[in-house]
Structures are given as C-alpha cells and as structure tokens.
Design an enzyme around this catalytic site. Structure first.
Site, PDB file in Angstrom:
ATOM      1  N   LYS A  22       0.837  -1.206   0.000  1.00 26.01           N
ATOM      2  CA  LYS A  22       0.000   0.000   0.000  1.00 26.01           C
ATOM      3  C   LYS A  22       0.874   1.259   0.000  1.00 26.01           C
ATOM      4  O   LYS A  22       0.697   2.149  -0.825  1.00 26.01           O
ATOM      5  CB  LYS A  22      -0.901   0.012   1.246  1.00 26.01           C
ATOM      6  CG  LYS A  22      -1.590   1.338   1.480  1.00 26.01           C
ATOM      7  CD  LYS A  22      -2.462   1.326   2.719  1.00 26.01           C
ATOM      8  CE  LYS A  22      -1.751   1.677   3.995  1.00 26.01           C
ATOM      9  NZ  LYS A  22      -1.494   3.109   4.235  1.00 26.01           N
ATOM     10  N   ASN A  23       1.827   1.307   0.935  1.00 26.01           N
ATOM     11  CA  ASN A  23       2.595   2.545   1.080  1.00 26.01           C
ATOM     12  C   ASN A  23       3.511   2.808  -0.111  1.00 26.01           C
ATOM     13  O   ASN A  23       3.838   3.954  -0.398  1.00 26.01           O
ATOM     14  CB  ASN A  23       3.395   2.530   2.383  1.00 26.01           C
ATOM     15  CG  ASN A  23       2.491   2.735   3.594  1.00 26.01           C
ATOM     16  OD1 ASN A  23       1.319   3.082   3.447  1.00 26.01           O
ATOM     17  ND2 ASN A  23       3.032   2.509   4.784  1.00 26.01           N
ATOM     18  N   CYS A 118      -4.386  13.451  12.796  1.00 23.45           N
ATOM     19  CA  CYS A 118      -4.953  12.126  12.586  1.00 23.45           C
ATOM     20  C   CYS A 118      -4.811  11.349  13.875  1.00 23.45           C
ATOM     21  O   CYS A 118      -4.140  11.796  14.800  1.00 23.45           O
ATOM     22  CB  CYS A 118      -4.300  11.412  11.422  1.00 23.45           C
ATOM     23  SG  CYS A 118      -2.900  10.434  11.845  1.00 23.45           S
ATOM     24  N   ARG A 123       1.360  14.579  13.411  1.00 23.60           N
ATOM     25  CA  ARG A 123       1.830  14.295  12.046  1.00 23.60           C
ATOM     26  C   ARG A 123       1.828  15.509  11.113  1.00 23.60           C
ATOM     27  O   ARG A 123       1.081  15.555  10.140  1.00 23.60           O
ATOM     28  CB  ARG A 123       1.004  13.161  11.429  1.00 23.60           C
ATOM     29  CG  ARG A 123       1.104  11.879  12.210  1.00 23.60           C
ATOM     30  CD  ARG A 123       0.356  10.755  11.565  1.00 23.60           C
ATOM     31  NE  ARG A 123       1.110  10.113  10.512  1.00 23.60           N
ATOM     32  CZ  ARG A 123       0.655   9.085   9.792  1.00 23.60           C
ATOM     33  NH1 ARG A 123      -0.534   8.616  10.002  1.00 23.60           N
ATOM     34  NH2 ARG A 123       1.411   8.540   8.872  1.00 23.60           N
ATOM     35  N   PRO A 124       2.682  16.471  11.392  1.00 27.93           N
ATOM     36  CA  PRO A 124       2.763  17.641  10.507  1.00 27.93           C
ATOM     37  C   PRO A 124       3.431  17.314   9.165  1.00 27.93           C
ATOM     38  O   PRO A 124       3.922  16.199   8.975  1.00 27.93           O
ATOM     39  CB  PRO A 124       3.626  18.619  11.304  1.00 27.93           C
ATOM     40  CG  PRO A 124       4.432  17.774  12.219  1.00 27.93           C
ATOM     41  CD  PRO A 124       3.649  16.536  12.497  1.00 27.93           C
ATOM     42  N   ASP A 126       5.709  19.690   7.876  1.00 28.23           N
ATOM     43  CA  ASP A 126       6.712  20.752   7.779  1.00 28.23           C
ATOM     44  C   ASP A 126       7.986  20.316   7.049  1.00 28.23           C
ATOM     45  O   ASP A 126       8.588  21.096   6.322  1.00 28.23           O
ATOM     46  CB  ASP A 126       7.051  21.277   9.188  1.00 28.23           C
ATOM     47  CG  ASP A 126       7.464  20.171  10.149  1.00 28.23           C
ATOM     48  OD1 ASP A 126       6.879  19.069  10.077  1.00 28.23           O
ATOM     49  OD2 ASP A 126       8.376  20.384  10.963  1.00 28.23           O
ATOM     50  N   LEU A 127       8.375  19.051   7.209  1.00 27.48           N
ATOM     51  CA  LEU A 127       9.618  18.608   6.556  1.00 27.48           C
ATOM     52  C   LEU A 127       9.457  18.571   5.033  1.00 27.48           C
ATOM     53  O   LEU A 127      10.390  18.880   4.292  1.00 27.48           O
ATOM     54  CB  LEU A 127      10.054  17.222   7.049  1.00 27.48           C
ATOM     55  CG  LEU A 127      10.391  17.078   8.532  1.00 27.48           C
ATOM     56  CD1 LEU A 127      10.944  15.690   8.808  1.00 27.48           C
ATOM     57  CD2 LEU A 127      11.377  18.131   8.978  1.00 27.48           C
ATOM     58  N   ASP A 309       4.555   0.319  12.061  1.00 26.19           N
ATOM     59  CA  ASP A 309       3.320  -0.246  11.503  1.00 26.19           C
ATOM     60  C   ASP A 309       3.101  -1.712  11.883  1.00 26.19           C
ATOM     61  O   ASP A 309       2.077  -2.293  11.523  1.00 26.19           O
ATOM     62  CB  ASP A 309       3.318  -0.107   9.968  1.00 26.19           C
ATOM     63  CG  ASP A 309       3.013   1.312   9.527  1.00 26.19           C
ATOM     64  OD1 ASP A 309       2.659   2.140  10.380  1.00 26.19           O
ATOM     65  OD2 ASP A 309       3.124   1.596   8.319  1.00 26.19           O
ATOM     66  N   ILE A 331       8.189   6.481  16.957  1.00 27.95           N
ATOM     67  CA  ILE A 331       7.872   7.219  15.721  1.00 27.95           C
ATOM     68  C   ILE A 331       6.648   8.116  15.908  1.00 27.95           C
ATOM     69  O   ILE A 331       6.681   9.284  15.539  1.00 27.95           O
ATOM     70  CB  ILE A 331       7.629   6.251  14.530  1.00 27.95           C
ATOM     71  CG1 ILE A 331       8.775   5.233  14.402  1.00 27.95           C
ATOM     72  CG2 ILE A 331       7.432   7.029  13.225  1.00 27.95           C
ATOM     73  CD1 ILE A 331      10.090   5.754  13.922  1.00 27.95           C
ATOM     74  N   ARG A 401      -8.724  -0.003   4.459  1.00 32.51           N
ATOM     75  CA  ARG A 401      -7.758   0.926   3.869  1.00 32.51           C
ATOM     76  C   ARG A 401      -6.440   0.218   3.565  1.00 32.51           C
ATOM     77  O   ARG A 401      -5.708   0.650   2.671  1.00 32.51           O
ATOM     78  CB  ARG A 401      -7.468   2.076   4.844  1.00 32.51           C
ATOM     79  CG  ARG A 401      -8.615   3.047   5.017  1.00 32.51           C
ATOM     80  CD  ARG A 401      -8.191   4.213   5.885  1.00 32.51           C
ATOM     81  NE  ARG A 401      -6.857   4.640   5.524  1.00 32.51           N
ATOM     82  CZ  ARG A 401      -5.943   5.096   6.357  1.00 32.51           C
ATOM     83  NH1 ARG A 401      -6.216   5.233   7.633  1.00 32.51           N
ATOM     84  NH2 ARG A 401      -4.750   5.457   5.936  1.00 32.51           N
TER      85      ARG A 401
HETATM   86  C1  UD1 Z   1       4.758   6.577   6.421  1.00 34.59           C
HETATM   87  C2  UD1 Z   1       3.758   5.471   6.223  1.00 34.59           C
HETATM   88  C3  UD1 Z   1       3.161   5.050   7.563  1.00 34.59           C
HETATM   89  C4  UD1 Z   1       4.259   4.723   8.565  1.00 34.59           C
HETATM   90  C5  UD1 Z   1       5.276   5.851   8.648  1.00 34.59           C
HETATM   91  C6  UD1 Z   1       6.482   5.513   9.513  1.00 34.59           C
HETATM   92  C7  UD1 Z   1       2.861   5.941   4.018  1.00 34.59           C
HETATM   93  C8  UD1 Z   1       1.671   6.338   3.207  1.00 34.59           C
HETATM   94  N1  UD1 Z   1       2.696   5.947   5.355  1.00 34.59           N
HETATM   95  O1  UD1 Z   1       4.031   7.694   6.940  1.00 34.59           O
HETATM   96  O2  UD1 Z   1       2.333   3.913   7.349  1.00 34.59           O
HETATM   97  O3  UD1 Z   1       3.671   4.544   9.839  1.00 34.59           O
HETATM   98  O4  UD1 Z   1       5.765   6.165   7.329  1.00 34.59           O
HETATM   99  O5  UD1 Z   1       7.120   4.363   9.044  1.00 34.59           O
HETATM  100  O6  UD1 Z   1       3.894   5.582   3.495  1.00 34.59           O
HETATM  101  N2  UD1 Z   1       6.982  14.235  10.696  1.00 34.59           N
HETATM  102  C9  UD1 Z   1       7.100  15.586  10.955  1.00 34.59           C
HETATM  103  N3  UD1 Z   1       7.075  16.464   9.915  1.00 34.59           N
HETATM  104  C10 UD1 Z   1       6.911  16.039   8.618  1.00 34.59           C
HETATM  105  C11 UD1 Z   1       6.800  14.667   8.363  1.00 34.59           C
HETATM  106  C12 UD1 Z   1       6.836  13.780   9.415  1.00 34.59           C
HETATM  107  O7  UD1 Z   1       7.240  15.993  12.103  1.00 34.59           O
HETATM  108  O8  UD1 Z   1       6.885  16.897   7.721  1.00 34.59           O
HETATM  109  C13 UD1 Z   1       7.028  13.266  11.819  1.00 34.59           C
HETATM  110  C14 UD1 Z   1       5.785  12.434  11.980  1.00 34.59           C
HETATM  111  O9  UD1 Z   1       4.793  13.103  12.738  1.00 34.59           O
HETATM  112  C15 UD1 Z   1       6.320  11.191  12.661  1.00 34.59           C
HETATM  113  C16 UD1 Z   1       7.727  11.038  12.028  1.00 34.59           C
HETATM  114  O10 UD1 Z   1       8.036  12.315  11.485  1.00 34.59           O
HETATM  115  O11 UD1 Z   1       6.463  11.414  14.042  1.00 34.59           O
HETATM  116  C17 UD1 Z   1       7.833   9.996  10.935  1.00 34.59           C
HETATM  117  O12 UD1 Z   1       6.803  10.209   9.987  1.00 34.59           O
HETATM  118  P1  UD1 Z   1       6.935   9.816   8.449  1.00 34.59           P
HETATM  119  O13 UD1 Z   1       8.071   8.872   8.280  1.00 34.59           O
HETATM  120  O14 UD1 Z   1       6.925  11.060   7.649  1.00 34.59           O
HETATM  121  O15 UD1 Z   1       5.580   9.061   8.211  1.00 34.59           O
HETATM  122  P2  UD1 Z   1       4.656   9.144   6.942  1.00 34.59           P
HETATM  123  O16 UD1 Z   1       5.468   9.327   5.714  1.00 34.59           O
HETATM  124  O17 UD1 Z   1       3.541  10.095   7.218  1.00 34.59           O
END
Ligand code: UD1
Length: 423
Positions: A22-23, A118, A123-124, A126-127, A309, A331, A401
């Site tokens: 899925k991801n 969510c 889960r922002p 910003d990055l 996950d 995470i 999902r």
């Molecule tokens: C992806 C996966 C999700 C999995 C996660 C971690 C998809 C569609 N989803 O989610 O199933 O649980 O990786 O393996 O592929 N963060 C920030 N700012 C940002 C982005 C992330 O602070 O701009 C934080 C998040 O809140 C979290 C951490 O970084 O605490 C890791 O998140 P991230 O690896 O980005 O997860 P996703 O890509 O959303």
C-alpha cells in the site's frame, strides 16, 4: 459500518499470498504526474486507500484505469488540468500530500490542502515543505491550503537535510528533485523499501538517482521523464501481520512473495520469542515451536529497525507471551490506542507515554472491541483468532484501507472469521 466477527479456532495452517505494498503504491501513483507519458503499475493492492488516490489523481486531470481486477493500474497524465488537491479528498488520506512535489516539479505550481491531524498523533508536513523551500519554492499557507510556486517555473537542485527521518518527506523531495534544475542531495533520507521501490520506478522513467536505500540520495535533475511499467514491491507490513498468525495461534503458514530482507528486524524478534521463520522457494514459512512464545522487548525505529506499523500486531502476540515485554514507540506519539481494546480482551498492559509494559496472560478472552486505526484493527483480529470465544471488531473501515480480502486469506488457513455488513 461493517464489523468483523472472529472466533478462536486453535492452530491455523495454510498459504497466504501477500499483496503489493500500500505505502509503495501510494507514492508510485503520484509519480504519474511527473510525466506526460503513461505509467503502469502491476501487483497493485486492492484497497480503499488506492481508490482514494485514484480519485485524487483523476481530480487533477490524470486518467487512471484499474485493470485485471485492480492488480494493474494504468495511468496517464498527459496534462495536469487542475493543480488543486481539495480538502475533501486530502482529509481522507495523509498520503495525498505526495501529489505536491510532482505537480510543483512538472508545472511550477500546485495548491494542496493541509492534511490536518490524525488518530496516531499530530503528524505535521513541515519537513515536506522545508524540502521544497530549499529547492527554491515559494510557499504560502492560506485557508488550510499550501500554495506553492517555483520562481521561473522550475525547482532548483539543492541540499535537503532532514533533522529526522521521514518516509513521506523523502518521497516528496525525491520526486520533486527528478525534474529540478541541477543536483539535489537528500541527507538523512529514509531508507524504507518503499523509497527504494519509488527510486527504481523513477529510474525506469529516466530519472538520474543514486544512493536509494542509504541515508544520502543524490538526484541529477532531467528536463523530462518518460513512461514506464513497474511492479509494486511486496507489502512488508501485510507480510509481517500474517507472519504473526501462526505465531499467535500455533500452526504453520507460508507467505507467498515474502522476503526476509523486507522484515529483518521483525523476524529477529519473532526468532527471539521462539517462532521459526524459514525461506522457501515461494516466500517465507513461519511456525510456532513448542509451547508459549517468550516475552521480548521491542523499540520502533525507522527502517531497518522494527517498524511502527507492526507494533500493534506485535503487542497482540506479546499479550499471550510468557513473561513481561516492554514496547517503546519512537515514531508516533499516540500509537497505543489498541491497548485499552486488548485490555477488554483480558490483556495486562500498562501504558506510560511512549512505553507499554505487557504482562503475558495464558489466554485472551473474546469481547466486542473498537478498531481505532488501520494497524490497531488488524491487531484486534489477531488477538481474536487466539482468544477463547467470540470477538466482534467494530469500525473496520480502517482495515479496508490497508488489508485486502482479510477474511478470505485467513479463512483459507482455517480461521473462523466473517464480515457483518453494516447499514
Ligand atoms: C509513512 C507510512 C506510515 C508509517 C510511517 C512511519 C505511508 C503512506 N505511510 O508515513 O504507514 O507509519 O511512514 O514508518 O507511506 N513528521 C514531521 N514532519 C513532517 C513529516 C513527518 O514531524 O513533515 C514526523 C511524523 O509526525 C512522525 C515522524 O516524522 O512522528 C515519521 O513520519 P513519516 O516517516 O513522515 O511518516 P509518513 O510518511 O507520514
């Protein structure tokens, strides 16, 4: 809303085919926006999140055809006719933010709704946004939307250094960099197999990428990308989830398409708890050796560490282990919502912040429970399979999902599981 009724039925034995990830699919699909030529994905999973991404791409003007019962997605983005990703679709699925990089890179502008909070934490994004700014984009946050523009119509290669690892931000930056002018270096990049799969697909489309699967990815921007056909990598989370079936119920299950390199840290923990995992010509075979599983400690980490996950599903197993296990969630800050539901089934769990202490009990008891998120919902099904009596898992739309044909796959191994249709 549908519910799932599970009745504990002893050891389970059989063969389960594992779907495409899925991801991975949710980041490969937006890659179609990078090229005027068709992109075809094979081994796609049949899931509601994939249908949501299909709707989003169609709303932007892409053509998406689901063929061979959903296993093949034939996509074409000859032109992007609408550059705005609406809140109504984005709020359903965070991965929608992944259309921002490709649209911005190809046409120099895009407007995407912010995904909002969510269930598993703030889960922002910003990055993601910092990466685009580093590549020269001008961003404006108005009315809940990100308005992004690349001056002169094209992003510029840059050094993008992430303060911590983010899967989504790495994917967005990687896609955007393929069409930027010059060289982009992504430092502290995520190393997940889904990133490697995305890079492979982009390389087939003509992108110049090196270092995927390591923490430094270097991308030499090109003027245009062309069409390609790409098989979606095996879903390591679905794989890990079904590896837990014989672990929690006893028995032996072969997982077709399973690869040990996709689930290394997870398989090590299973081994430590007394579960046997072997490679076969078709995938992986998992069986429970004698007696109860042993308690183990688990800390979630970015790949190649233990995946967040699989934390909820592993907790279901450890609820029945011999001894005390400690699970640390590093995470997401709020990812133990399954704990109170497992407690309803007789589990002994103490949660303090990001740490859960699980004291194993010899048997769980069936109960009505509520699925709070995607991985939590399947952890409750696993627990129900190992429990005495009946477990009714409510609100299973989360499950749909991320898991295709769960009832079919588990029934084939002897599980008593049925879907009860809601209104
Ligand atoms: C992806 C996966 C999700 C999995 C996660 C971690 C998809 C569609 N989803 O989610 O199933 O649980 O990786 O393996 O592929 N963060 C920030 N700012 C940002 C982005 C992330 O602070 O701009 C934080 C998040 O809140 C979290 C951490 O970084 O605490 C890791 O998140 P991230 O690896 O980005 O997860 P996703 O890509 O959303």
């Amino acid at each position: 809303m549908d519910s799932i009724l599970v009745k504990g039925n002893g050891a389970l034995n059989g063969v389960i085919p594992i779907a495409g990830a899925k991801n991975a699919c949710l980041t490969l699909m937006p890659a179609t926006l990078l090229s005027e030529e068709p992109l075809t994905l094979t081994n796609a999973p049949r899931l509601s999140d994939i249908r949501t991404m299909t709707q989003l791409l169609q709303s932007l003007g892409a053509e998406v055809a689901s063929l061979q019962d959903g296993l093949v997605l034939a996509m074409s983005s000859h032109t992007i006719s609408n550059h705005t990703a609406d809140y109504d679709i984005v709020r359903k699925m965070r991965a929608s933010i992944l259309v921002l990089g490709p649209m911005l890179a190809r046409d120099g502008h895009a407007v995407v709704s912010l995904p909002g909070g969510c269930a598993i934490g703030a889960r922002p994004v910003d990055l993601h946004l910092k990466a685009f700014e580093a590549m020269g984009a001008e961003l404006d946050l108005r009315d809940g939307y990100v308005h992004a523009k690349a001056p002169g119509g094209r992003l510029k290669g840059a050094v993008v250094e992430f303060p911590f690892v983010s899967v989504g931000a790495t994917e967005n930056a990687l896609m955007a960099a393929t069409l930027a002018k010059g060289t982009t270096v992504i430092k502290n990049a995520a190393r997940e197999p889904e990133i490697v799969d995305l890079a492979r697909c982009l390389q087939k489309m003509g992108a110049q990428i090196e270092g995927e699967g390591t923490s430094t990815i270097t991308i030499q921007g090109v003027d245009r990308l062309h069409g390609a056909t790409h098989p979606v990598v095996t879903d390591r989370i679905e794989l890990g989830t079904y590896m837990l079936v014989p672990a929690i119920c006893g028995g032996e299950v072969e997982l077709l398409g399973g690869r040990i390199d996709l689930v290394g840290a997870f398989a090590e923990k299973l081994d430590e708890s007394g579960i046997s995992v072997t490679e076969t010509a078709r995938g992986l075979k998992v069986s429970r050796r004698n007696g109860r599983v042993k308690a183990v400690n688990v800390t979630t980490e970015p790949f190649p560490g233990f995946p967040t996950d699989l934390q909820a599903q592993m907790m279901a197993l450890l609820c029945t282990a011999d001894g005390v296990s400690v699970l640390e969630e590093k995470i997401f800050e709020n990812r133990f919502m399954h704990a109170p539901e497992l407690i309803r089934m007789g589990a002994k769990i103490d949660v303090h912040g990001g740490t859960a202490k699980v004291t194993g009990v010899s048997k769980l008891k069936g109960a009505p429970v509520m699925a709070t998120d995607l991985r939590a919902s399947v952890s409750l099904i696993l627990a129900g399979l190992a429990a005495e009596g009946e477990t009714l898992v409510n609100r299973v739309y989360h499950l749909d999902r991320g898991y295709e044909r769960v009832e079919e796959k588990l029934s084939a191994c002897g599980a008593k599981i049925e879907r009860i249709k809601g209104n």
